[in-house]
Structure formats: C-alpha cells, structure tokens
Motif scaffolding. Structure first.
Motif, PDB file in Angstrom:
ATOM      1  N   LEU A 161      34.606  40.430  30.768  1.00 33.43           N
ATOM      2  CA  LEU A 161      33.466  39.568  31.778  1.00 33.43           C
ATOM      3  C   LEU A 161      34.417  38.523  32.331  1.00 33.43           C
ATOM      4  O   LEU A 161      33.469  38.862  33.569  1.00 33.43           O
ATOM      5  N   ASP A 162      35.678  38.305  31.722  1.00 32.47           N
ATOM      6  CA  ASP A 162      35.810  37.500  32.785  1.00 32.47           C
ATOM      7  C   ASP A 162      36.843  37.890  34.244  1.00 32.47           C
ATOM      8  O   ASP A 162      35.941  37.313  35.341  1.00 32.47           O
ATOM      9  N   ARG A 163      36.744  38.865  34.151  1.00 35.53           N
ATOM     10  CA  ARG A 163      37.494  39.232  35.183  1.00 35.53           C
ATOM     11  C   ARG A 163      37.035  39.833  36.309  1.00 35.53           C
ATOM     12  O   ARG A 163      36.834  39.271  37.531  1.00 35.53           O
ATOM     13  N   LEU A 164      36.168  40.295  35.728  1.00 37.78           N
ATOM     14  CA  LEU A 164      34.884  40.621  36.761  1.00 37.78           C
ATOM     15  C   LEU A 164      33.960  39.508  37.390  1.00 37.78           C
ATOM     16  O   LEU A 164      33.654  39.411  38.252  1.00 37.78           O
ATOM     17  N   HIS A 165      33.369  38.438  36.396  1.00 36.22           N
ATOM     18  CA  HIS A 165      33.418  37.008  36.808  1.00 36.22           C
ATOM     19  C   HIS A 165      34.141  36.469  38.317  1.00 36.22           C
ATOM     20  O   HIS A 165      33.488  36.568  39.302  1.00 36.22           O
ATOM     21  N   ALA A 166      34.967  36.371  37.933  1.00 36.88           N
ATOM     22  CA  ALA A 166      36.469  35.686  39.006  1.00 36.88           C
ATOM     23  C   ALA A 166      36.333  36.969  40.309  1.00 36.88           C
ATOM     24  O   ALA A 166      36.407  35.973  41.311  1.00 36.88           O
ATOM     25  N   VAL A 167      35.796  38.819  39.839  1.00 41.54           N
ATOM     26  CA  VAL A 167      36.192  39.399  41.449  1.00 41.54           C
ATOM     27  C   VAL A 167      34.694  39.173  41.679  1.00 41.54           C
ATOM     28  O   VAL A 167      35.135  39.184  43.091  1.00 41.54           O
ATOM     29  N   ASN A 168      34.017  38.927  41.270  1.00 47.10           N
ATOM     30  CA  ASN A 168      32.929  38.472  41.799  1.00 47.10           C
ATOM     31  C   ASN A 168      32.424  37.164  42.477  1.00 47.10           C
ATOM     32  O   ASN A 168      31.757  37.201  43.707  1.00 47.10           O
ATOM     33  N   ALA A 223      33.929  37.667  45.676  1.00 46.28           N
ATOM     34  CA  ALA A 223      33.262  38.346  46.804  1.00 46.28           C
ATOM     35  C   ALA A 223      32.224  37.162  47.122  1.00 46.28           C
ATOM     36  O   ALA A 223      31.656  37.621  49.077  1.00 46.28           O
ATOM     37  N   ILE A 224      31.738  37.081  46.650  1.00 46.33           N
ATOM     38  CA  ILE A 224      30.960  36.147  46.565  1.00 46.33           C
ATOM     39  C   ILE A 224      30.846  34.647  47.197  1.00 46.33           C
ATOM     40  O   ILE A 224      30.751  33.774  49.140  1.00 46.33           O
ATOM     41  N   ALA A 256      31.330  33.102  53.553  1.00 49.02           N
ATOM     42  CA  ALA A 256      32.458  32.684  54.872  1.00 49.02           C
ATOM     43  C   ALA A 256      31.669  32.997  55.700  1.00 49.02           C
ATOM     44  O   ALA A 256      31.867  32.835  56.846  1.00 49.02           O
ATOM     45  N   LEU A 257      31.232  34.734  55.795  1.00 47.85           N
ATOM     46  CA  LEU A 257      31.136  35.422  57.057  1.00 47.85           C
ATOM     47  C   LEU A 257      30.102  34.916  57.123  1.00 47.85           C
ATOM     48  O   LEU A 257      30.014  35.162  58.626  1.00 47.85           O
TER      49      LEU A 257
END
Length: 365
Positions: A185-192, A195-196, A201-202
């Motif tokens: 969950l921690d790694r998924l939170h960092a990856v998401n 991405a956000i 930024a885009l």
C-alpha cells in the motif's frame, strides 16, 4: 471552402494589360484628332502658286484623311489587342510563377510534408518576402510538430511507468498472499502520488500557454519572496542557503501563473544543487522596458548544450537531481510556457563555477 469558379488571376492580369494598352491607343488617337485633324478643313481649298507654295493644287480635306487613316488605325488597334493579350499572358505568367511555387509548397504542407521549402531565388521583392515568410512559418511549424510528437511520446512513457509499476505491485501481492500488505500500500501510494503530480503538471503546462487569464498588476519581487518563504523548509532539508535581493519589478499578468513560474525556478535551484553547502540567489531588476527575475544556484558544471535542452518536456539533469525530489521533468517546460504566455523570454546559462543562471524577462508594467 466551396467557391464558384471564376477567371484566374493570370487571365485578369492579361485582360487588364490589354485593356490599358488599348486605352493608351485610344488616347493617342484622340490626341491626334484634337491637336491635328481638327485643323484640317472639311471642304476643298484651292492653293494658288506663291513663294511658299510654288505649285498650285488642292489642300486635302478631313473626310479624305479619315477615309485613308481609319482602316490603318483599325489594323493598328487589332495588332495592339493581339500584342496586349499575348504579351500580357506571358508577362502575367512570369510574374505569377513565384505564387505557383508557394501554392505547391502549401499543398505539400497540407498533405503533411513540412520539410519542403520554397527557397525562391532572386533579389528581395514582395514575392520573395512572402516566400521567405512562408518558409519561416513552415520551419516553426515543423519544429512545433516535432516537439509535440516528442512530448506525446514522452508523456505516454512517463504515464505508462507508474501504471506498469502499480500493476506489478498488485500482481506480486495477488500471487503472494503472505506479502506485507502495508508495504504494498505504501508503494502504491507513492506511485499514485507521482502519477497525480505528473497529470497535474501536464494540465498546468497545457493551460499555461492558452493566455486564458486576465492581466493584473504583479510585483515580481513580492512573488520571489513568497516562493522563497514557501520553499525554505525544503532548502533547510537539503542544506541550501537561499538569498533574495533586488528591487521592485512591476509587470502585468496572472499572479497565480507567475507565482508558479517563480516557485518552479526556486524549487529546481534547490533540488538541482550541491549535496551540501549549496546556495541559491533570487534577484529582480528593472530595465527601461522590461523586468528581470534571475535565479542562480550552485551545482555541478553544466555545458551550454545541456542547458539548452533543459526546457524540453521530461528533460532532467539526472546527475544533478536529489533522488527524493526527481520531479516529473516539466518544471522548466512550464516556466517557459508561462513566460511565453506573458510575452516574455526564458534564458538558461551555465555558470563558470557550476550550476545555472536562469533569467526570465517580462514586459514592464
């Protein structure tokens, strides 16, 4: 756009040339009539012999002259008409030849070939100026399309990375139920979160160049102080000293976008710095017609070629980035877009002792 067919420009120029030539002939005949034939008597006159005219005879009358002159004048008019049409057609073709080359280049461009250029030879005139302007437009358009293609490819790659990482984490968690759920969950939170950040930024990059804002009076010195105050905790964590100097620098634009511009520059200067004992100097200045915002930082030496590429989207100076703050590679691209939306310029120059000097020049209020 559908239009009704009509005479070509070449045909109109030909008719105009022939018409002016015929008009010149009519004016010439009118001058002959006004200044010569009207003085000829319309009745026969006998001339007796004298010193000036030693032989007696009959003075020619106007009707005889007209009878002799009219057929020849008609023949000359027919010759002038034929010459005007033929000569006008040839001259119009030669004059409009550059337009044909420009039209061919435009058709190639509309078909997707942006590498073609008119390259019209000869000395400078209106057609050469139009051809040169068209070539410059094609060059800018080709560069813009290439940049957009690179941007789309890079954006797709950058967005695919967190999605692929999330999928891999989920596959690992599903295949190994005993795996630590909290770590996943921690790694998924960092990856998401990354991405956000990339998506935001885009979106900011796309909005920055649209000029969809109402210009307001802005002081760049106040924005610099606000950005530095916000980023002081980040600078303290990296051991970077930030200095703000300068004078009041009034301009007009979007306060939010210009604050984003300033914050991006200061943030980059902090995270792209020396591992310890780094410095950042933020200054503002006023020129007769522009205001300047300059951000300088210490760091590793950067070549001029590398500095010129840092404003491209997703270009990172990886050797100068703290791993914890690698960013999404759009900071300077956003800065450049905001500067251009405010009719300003962005200049990056490497410092001789290492690091970068970034200068934003905007119109003065």
């Amino acid at each position: 756009m559908d239009r009704a067919s009509g005479l070509s420009v070449r045909a109109r120029l030909t008719l105009s040339y022939a018409g002016f030539l015929m008009l010149a002939g009519v004016l010439l005949l009118a001058a002959v009539w006004v200044f010569l034939l009207r003085y000829v008597p319309d009745r026969a006159l006998m001339i007796n012999g004298s010193v000036d005219a030693p032989r007696p005879g009959v003075f020619p009358v106007r009707s005889n002259l007209l009878r002799v002159f009219a057929p020849r004048a008609a023949a000359v008019f027919a010759l002038l008409l034929a010459f005007g049409l033929a000569g006008g057609w040839v001259l119009a073709g030669r004059m409009l030849a550059p337009m044909s080359r420009i039209a061919d280049a435009a058709r190639l461009a509309s078909a997707g070939s942006l590498s073609h250029r008119v390259r019209l030879p000869g000395r400078k005139d209106e057609f050469r100026e139009l051809a040169d302007a068209f070539d410059e437009m094609l060059a800018r358009l080709e560069a813009h399309v290439a940049e957009q293609q690179r941007f789309a490819a890079n954006a797709s790659h950058e967005l695919r990375t967190p999605l692929a990482t999330s999928k891999a984490l989920l596959d690992v968690a599903r295949s190994d139920p005993r795996h630590d759920t909290a770590e996943v969950l921690d790694r998924l939170h960092a990856v998401n979160a990354r991405a956000i950040d990339l998506t935001e930024a885009l979106l900011l990059l796309s909005r920055a160049g649209q000029r969809s804002f109402t210009p307001e009076p802005v002081d760049l010195s106040l924005l610099a102080e606000e950005a530095v105050e916000t980023l002081v905790p980040l600078a303290d964590r990296h051991g970077v000293a930030v200095e703000t100097v300068g004078e009041v620098a009034p301009t007009t634009g979007s306060p939010a976008l210009l604050l984003q511009l300033t914050a991006n520059l200061v943030h980059n200067a902090i995270v792209h710095n020396l591992p310890e004992w780094g410095t950042v100097r933020v200054s503002t200045a006023v020129r007769p017609e522009t205001v300047l915002l300059t951000v300088e930082n210490t760091g590793e030496k950067v070549t001029a070629q590398t500095a010129s590429t840092l404003t491209e989207p997703f270009q990172r100076g990886t050797e100068r980035v703290h791993a914890a703050h690698a960013g999404v590679g759009l900071g300077l691209a956003i800065v450049r877009s905001i500067a251009q939306a405010h009719d300003g310029t962005l200049t990056l120059a490497p410092r001789s002792m290492g690091g970068l000097r970034v200068t934003v020049e905007l119109p003065a209020a």
